[in-house]
Write a protein that holds these residues in place. Structure first.
Motif, PDB file in Angstrom:
ATOM      1  N   ASP A 239      -1.856   8.381  -1.667  1.00  8.28           N
ATOM      2  CA  ASP A 239      -0.538   7.745  -1.551  1.00  8.28           C
ATOM      3  C   ASP A 239       0.324   8.320  -0.426  1.00  8.28           C
ATOM      4  OD1 ASP A 239      -1.448   6.414  -3.764  1.00  8.28           O
ATOM      5  OD2 ASP A 239      -0.108   7.415  -5.187  1.00  8.28           O
ATOM      6  N   SER A 240      -0.304   8.964   0.555  1.00 11.73           N
ATOM      7  CA  SER A 240       0.443   9.509   1.693  1.00 11.73           C
ATOM      8  C   SER A 240      -0.175   9.012   2.994  1.00 11.73           C
ATOM      9  CB  SER A 240       0.417  11.048   1.680  1.00 11.73           C
ATOM     10  OG  SER A 240       1.049  11.558   0.533  1.00 11.73           O
TER      11      SER A 240
ATOM     12  N   ILE B  94      -5.633   5.240  -1.348  1.00 13.71           N
ATOM     13  CA  ILE B  94      -5.068   4.711  -2.592  1.00 13.71           C
ATOM     14  C   ILE B  94      -6.132   4.762  -3.674  1.00 13.71           C
ATOM     15  CG2 ILE B  94      -4.034   2.677  -3.699  1.00 13.71           C
ATOM     16  CD1 ILE B  94      -3.139   1.800  -0.869  1.00 13.71           C
TER      17      ILE B  94
ATOM     18  N   THR C  84       2.077   1.485  -5.408  1.00  8.68           N
ATOM     19  CA  THR C  84       1.806   2.206  -4.159  1.00  8.68           C
ATOM     20  C   THR C  84       1.374   1.245  -3.062  1.00  8.68           C
ATOM     21  OG1 THR C  84       1.168   4.234  -5.320  1.00  8.68           O
ATOM     22  CG2 THR C  84       0.350   3.946  -3.067  1.00  8.68           C
TER      23      THR C  84
ATOM     24  N   LYS D 166       4.313  -0.914  -1.757  1.00  2.02           N
ATOM     25  CA  LYS D 166       5.222  -0.125  -0.917  1.00  2.02           C
ATOM     26  C   LYS D 166       4.587   0.201   0.427  1.00  2.02           C
ATOM     27  CE  LYS D 166       7.890   2.100  -4.607  1.00  2.02           C
ATOM     28  NZ  LYS D 166       8.240   3.395  -5.252  1.00  2.02           N
TER      29      LYS D 166
END
Length: 439
Positions: A68-69, A91, A132, A135
């Motif tokens: 998620d980064s 993800i 996630t 976004k």
């Protein structure tokens, strides 16, 4: 994206960096302990498991992608010799421990590679993954979705893994005087085994190498290699067979449970299977559904999740770590890509995703002409195997849907396929590259 930049789950020469979605063998074909072709990006959990699977691997080449980064990778353009940046986000793919999807973006646009994934929205973990992804995409249009199309066929429909896990527990509980054999892979189905152990308050036997994997995953008290401590054994899938179970039953009453999205294509046992229903009947009873071109095709009914009893000793439970057809459809509706390409090669049960889902793409892909193999019998039902012959590229019209300006056209190159058995591939993966034509 230019040729010579990135490979995903493919380990041939010619790329600057390599990405591993997870550690199943059909995604690591060509990766060895002597790997030296470039940096290897993967999830933190996969990086932890890598030395166990590939002893002696040069760990200085391994790069961890935090889930998620966004991560920025600097590469060199083979054509210009100048630096170019690629951003990537990992993800959770909800497939097996460490499995990830990969979202790429850069001057070339936006690409999403699912790897193997299960998109069931009944769990909080899956809902978090959905949030996630939404976004991360923001206003980006996914130019190409590289999709796990293992079960991209309306014939396949499964319940949630939570429901299927309880079915396994019910089978075990209804056979209190039997030994239990469960067929699993070298990685995956851990949540199923944990559910069995927790509900029935028992340990589970695994083979020594699998026990090491369980310890690496943090499970220390549930699994054992001592057969005297439990009647439930998880064995390698390749050792699970009717012949093995018949042999075991000459010594002790034993049943086998195969948790899989793939049905056993054998004649069902006609004994006491009414207790659990029929897997093949529930999956292959049909109702009409409209394909991409409006043609009516068969779709399974809504009575999902039944268990099939075979040959007196075997139960097949629809516990799948891959998305079923309806889950794939929901995922594509969420992502709305310009184009979709399957990462699994055509075989007797695989279908090109654009045939069913081209109507959902932002580029409104035209329907593909079907090339059907002969009908075959599956559980007494007629099944027509469908495949397509096409090499889809982003056209000038679909490029209008891109929100990132780029003259690149994208192509899916060199996915070679061979099968572990009739329904599974040995090798997957992709080099993501630019076609030799103008935008």
């Amino acid at each position: 994206m230019e040729i010579g930049l990135i490979s995903v789950d493919r380990w041939t020469q010619g790329s600057q960096v390599y990405f591993l979605t997870h550690l199943h063998s059909d995604h690591t074909h060509g990766l060895t302990s002597t790997w030296s072709r470039g940096q290897l990006f993967c999830s933190r959990l996969t990086a932890k498991l890598l030395p166990f699977k590939f002893s002696g691997l040069n760990l200085s080449l391994v790069r961890v992608l935090e889930i998620d980064s966004w991560h920025s990778i600097s590469l060199i353009s083979p054509s210009s010799g100048e630096k170019t940046a690629v951003e990537v986000m990992a993800i959770d793919a909800h497939h097996c421990p460490g499995a990830i999807m990969l979202l790429f973006r850069g001057e070339f646009g936006c690409l999403l590679y699912t790897g193997d994934f299960r998109w069931e929205m009944s769990s909080e973990r899956a809902k978090a993954g959905r949030t996630t992804l939404i976004k991360a995409l923001k206003d980006d249009v996914v130019d190409i979705l590289y999709l796990d199309n293992t079960f991209c066929n309306p014939s396949f429909a499964f319940p949630s893994r939570q429901v299927a896990a309880q079915q396994v527990v019910d089978i075990i509980a209804s056979h209190p005087n039997h030994d239990i054999i469960i067929g699993i892979d070298t990685l995956g189905k851990e949540e199923l085994l944990l559910h069995i152990s927790r509900v029935l308050n028992i340990k589970i036997w695994v083979w020594p190498e699998r026990l090491q994997t369980m310890h690496l995953l943090g499970f220390h008290d549930i699994f054992t290699t001592n057969t005297s401590l439990t009647r439930v054994r998880a064995v390698p899938r390749y050792s699970f067979s009717i012949e093995t179970l018949e042999g075991l039953n000459t010594m002790r009453p034993t049943i086998g449970i195969m948790p899989s999205g793939l049905p056993w294509v054998v004649k069902p046992h006609k004994g006491d299977d009414n207790l659990f229903g029929s897997l093949l009947t529930s999956r292959y009873n049909r109702r009409k559904w409209s394909a991409n071109d409006g043609a009516e095709i068969d779709k399974p009914n809504d009575n999902l999740g039944s268990v099939e009893h075979f040959r007196k000793y075997i139960y097949s439970v629809p516990y799948s770590d891959h998305s079923c057809f309806m889950e794939i459809e929901e995922f594509i509706k969420l992502v709305l890509p310009t184009n979709v390409k399957g990462i699994v090669s055509s075989s007797s049960c695989y279908v090109e995703p654009l045939y069913y889902f081209g109507r959902l793409c932002a580029g409104n892909q035209p329907s593909l002409r079907l090339h059907c193999k002969p009908e075959r019998k599956l559980g007494g039902k007629r099944v027509v195997a469908v495949q397509t012959k096409s090499n889809i590229r982003i056209s000038n019209s679909t490029m209008a849907y891109r929100r990132r300006k780029s003259s690149a056209k994208l192509d899916f190159l060199g996915v070679h396929g061979s099968k572990v058995n009739a329904l599974r591939r040995v090798q997957r993966g992709a080099k993501i590259a630019q076609s030799e034509c103008s935008g």
